[in-house]
Design an enzyme around this catalytic site. Structure first.
Site, PDB file in Angstrom:
ATOM      1  N   ARG A  34       0.973  -0.874   0.020  1.00 18.11           N
ATOM      2  CA  ARG A  34      -0.336   0.297   0.106  1.00 18.11           C
ATOM      3  C   ARG A  34       1.066   1.225  -0.253  1.00 18.11           C
ATOM      4  O   ARG A  34       0.084   1.847  -0.338  1.00 18.11           O
ATOM      5  CB  ARG A  34      -0.994   0.436   1.581  1.00 18.11           C
ATOM      6  CG  ARG A  34      -2.169  -1.360   0.684  1.00 18.11           C
ATOM      7  CD  ARG A  34      -3.029  -0.910   2.141  1.00 18.11           C
ATOM      8  NE  ARG A  34      -4.073  -1.508   1.613  1.00 18.11           N
ATOM      9  CZ  ARG A  34      -5.229  -2.553   2.537  1.00 18.11           C
ATOM     10  NH1 ARG A  34      -4.943  -2.131   3.815  1.00 18.11           N
ATOM     11  NH2 ARG A  34      -6.188  -2.816   2.265  1.00 18.11           N
ATOM     12  N   LYS A 194     -19.175 -14.738   2.467  1.00 16.19           N
ATOM     13  CA  LYS A 194     -19.556 -14.302   2.710  1.00 16.19           C
ATOM     14  C   LYS A 194     -20.978 -13.972   1.874  1.00 16.19           C
ATOM     15  O   LYS A 194     -20.939 -12.742   1.317  1.00 16.19           O
ATOM     16  CB  LYS A 194     -19.798 -13.033   3.884  1.00 16.19           C
ATOM     17  CG  LYS A 194     -19.106 -13.394   4.845  1.00 16.19           C
ATOM     18  CD  LYS A 194     -19.213 -12.283   6.362  1.00 16.19           C
ATOM     19  CE  LYS A 194     -20.615 -12.536   6.549  1.00 16.19           C
ATOM     20  NZ  LYS A 194     -20.639 -11.287   7.789  1.00 16.19           N
ATOM     21  N   GLY A 347      -9.285  -8.617  -0.605  1.00 20.62           N
ATOM     22  CA  GLY A 347      -7.875  -8.595   0.634  1.00 20.62           C
ATOM     23  C   GLY A 347      -7.029 -10.345   0.355  1.00 20.62           C
ATOM     24  O   GLY A 347      -6.004 -10.986   0.035  1.00 20.62           O
ATOM     25  N   GLY A 370     -13.856  -3.897   0.225  1.00 20.70           N
ATOM     26  CA  GLY A 370     -15.081  -3.192   0.190  1.00 20.70           C
ATOM     27  C   GLY A 370     -14.782  -2.019  -0.986  1.00 20.70           C
ATOM     28  O   GLY A 370     -16.128  -1.533  -1.430  1.00 20.70           O
TER      29      GLY A 370
HETATM   30  P1  ADP Z   1     -11.802 -11.446  -0.822  1.00 18.47           P
HETATM   31  O1  ADP Z   1     -10.858 -10.695   1.083  1.00 18.47           O
HETATM   32  O2  ADP Z   1     -10.911 -11.755  -1.708  1.00 18.47           O
HETATM   33  O3  ADP Z   1     -12.902 -10.546  -0.688  1.00 18.47           O
HETATM   34  P2  ADP Z   1     -13.288 -12.839   1.160  1.00 18.47           P
HETATM   35  O4  ADP Z   1     -12.723 -12.658   2.410  1.00 18.47           O
HETATM   36  O5  ADP Z   1     -14.576 -13.096   1.583  1.00 18.47           O
HETATM   37  O6  ADP Z   1     -12.056 -12.938   0.258  1.00 18.47           O
HETATM   38  O7  ADP Z   1     -12.852 -14.783   1.718  1.00 18.47           O
HETATM   39  C1  ADP Z   1     -11.714 -15.522   1.620  1.00 18.47           C
HETATM   40  C2  ADP Z   1     -12.080 -16.689   2.984  1.00 18.47           C
HETATM   41  O8  ADP Z   1     -12.371 -17.977   2.236  1.00 18.47           O
HETATM   42  C3  ADP Z   1     -10.820 -17.347   2.815  1.00 18.47           C
HETATM   43  O9  ADP Z   1      -9.928 -16.983   4.262  1.00 18.47           O
HETATM   44  C4  ADP Z   1     -10.877 -18.562   2.332  1.00 18.47           C
HETATM   45  O10 ADP Z   1     -10.301 -19.127   3.305  1.00 18.47           O
HETATM   46  C5  ADP Z   1     -12.461 -19.078   3.260  1.00 18.47           C
HETATM   47  N1  ADP Z   1     -12.746 -19.387   2.007  1.00 18.47           N
HETATM   48  C6  ADP Z   1     -13.524 -19.962   0.699  1.00 18.47           C
HETATM   49  N2  ADP Z   1     -13.782 -21.185   0.428  1.00 18.47           N
HETATM   50  C7  ADP Z   1     -14.596 -21.998   1.923  1.00 18.47           C
HETATM   51  C8  ADP Z   1     -14.452 -23.010   2.611  1.00 18.47           C
HETATM   52  N3  ADP Z   1     -15.214 -23.708   1.182  1.00 18.47           N
HETATM   53  N4  ADP Z   1     -14.754 -22.750   3.314  1.00 18.47           N
HETATM   54  C9  ADP Z   1     -14.322 -22.233   4.524  1.00 18.47           C
HETATM   55  N5  ADP Z   1     -13.835 -20.581   4.042  1.00 18.47           N
HETATM   56  C10 ADP Z   1     -13.375 -20.525   2.733  1.00 18.47           C
HETATM   57 MG    MG Z   2     -11.370 -11.234   2.460  1.00 21.32          MG
END
Ligand code: ADP
Ligand code: MG
Length: 388
Positions: A34, A194, A347, A370
């Protein structure tokens, strides 16, 4: 949106909102991505004869907290930019004003963590006015904080001549471009954890994307909505309704929504867990889905290879654990190899790309999790609106 091309800065004091919210360990910056991201804007402004007063948050302190001082950041920035960076003793106040007044063109002053001031997150007009009084003009380069209406992102922009920094400008143009004039086909890959956070993004892509590929824990509310068993998989209960709606919508829309067809399942969430490939998506009791299976990974990689534009947010599985990283790795490699425009937000998705050594193989790696999602959803970002 106004950019640095629209702002006179020579001989002026420029208050620059940066995103220096970096990870720290034992008083050292462990990832300076960053800080590096802000360099083009800072170097351009210094080159144009400005004096820079930098403002950022770090973590979420409620008040002054020495653990979250920007001291380590000032030191790292000084190394990267090859100039001394003075750290102010606070955010505003007489001592800070004196330091700002003494600042000469080509010099840098970093204010302390802006969240030391409780007025920051409240967009307090007095704090915004105090920040504005330090400088002649304002530049916002903190895309990662642009979805928040805070004193340093929104309030202060209303009080000074203002413009977007180069990083924020690129983020807004690239992400906006995906929705407005993408090279087709447009493939959106949505994974992670989520559904409720990301359902609005799926809805938006439903109208513009050719294909939407779902992976990660994101898939389970969809499977549940279809009547499959999900076992002990991470399945957000509040996500099932929205998933059902999205499935119904996709039957009417032109976008093609694809769900995994196989999974890697395990008996617990651990690298040493017993695990196997499940051909299908009915997860037995006592098991959880932790990655997409090899057939899904191949299918998704084939779709990505044909794309003119790719937007990827959210890993395909628990990629932090090696036995469950293959699906995310396959998607990351396909995105890196794709000849179209490739944009990655989130992230953990960014961390996954870096983990596989592919961080510099995409067109644009968004710095705002976000903020990038809200922009894609079509929401107005207060920090961006204030620059118009
Ligand atoms: P980003 O930060 O890229 O937006 P998220 O925060 O929504 O992504 O999700 C990332 C997390 O989701 C990771 O820590 C990963 O371990 C978890 N994850 C992905 N698939 C699964 C799954 N099938 N079961 C449990 N955790 C999962
Ligand atoms: Mg995340």
């Amino acid at each position: 949106m106004k950019t640095l091309d629209d702002l006179g800065v020579e001989g002026k004091k420029v208050l620059v909102r940066v995103d220096f919210n970096v990870p720290l360990k034992d008083g050292e910056v462990t990832d300076d991505t960053r800080i590096r991201g802000a360099l083009p804007t800072l170097e351009e402004l210094l080159g144009r004869g400005a004096a820079l007063i930098l403002v950022s948050h770090l973590g979420r302190p409620k008040e002054r907290d020495p653990e979250l001082s920007l001291r380590p950041v000032a030191d790292r920035l000084a190394e990267l930019i090859g100039k001394p960076v003075k750290l102010a003793p606070g955010v505003v106040g007489d001592q800070v004003t004196a330091l700002a007044n003494a600042l000469k063109p080509g010099e840098l002053l970093l204010l302390e963590n802006v969240r030391y001031e409780p007025g920051e997150t409240k967009n307090d007009p007095d704090l915004a006015a105090a920040l504005a009084s330090l400088a002649d003009v304002y530049v916002n380069d903190a895309f990662g904080a642009a979805h928040r209406a805070h004193a340093s992102t929104e309030g202060v922009a209303r009080r000074l001549p203002h413009a977007a920094g180069r990083l924020l400008e690129r983020e807004v143009k690239t992400l906006g471009g995906i929705l407005e004039h993408p090279r087709k086909p447009l493939v959106a890959i949505i994974g992670g954890a989520k559904v409720t956070d990301k359902i609005a993004v799926i809805d938006r892509f439903m109208h513009v994307a050719d294909t939407i590929l779902i992976g990660g824990a994101m898939g389970f509310p969809f499977f549940k909505a279809q009547g499959h068993s999900v076992g002990d998989s991470l399945c957000e209960a509040e996500g099932v309704g929205p998933a059902k709606d999205a499935l119904a919508q996709s039957r009417m829309d032109r976008s093609h929504l694809e769900l995994p067809i196989d999974l890697v399942i395990a008996d617990r969430f651990a690298a040493e867990a017993e695990h196997r490939v499940l051909d299908g998506v009915d997860v037995p009791d006592g098991w959880m889905g932790l990655d997409v299976g090899p057939r899904t990974a191949q299918r998704y990689a084939d779709e990505i290879a044909k794309a003119g534009t790719v937007f990827w947010n959210g890993p395909m599985g628990a990629f932090e654990l090696e036995p469950f990283a293959a699906g995310t790795r396959a998607v990351a490699e396909a995105v890196a190899a794709c000849e179209g425009t490739t944009v990655v937000g989130g992230g953990d998705s960014a961390a996954a790309l870096q983990q596989f050594g592919l961080g510099d193989r995409v067109t644009h790696l968004s710095t705002g999790g976000g903020a990038s999602l809200e922009l894609i959803e079509g929401k107005k970002l207060p920090g961006v609106e204030a620059l118009k």
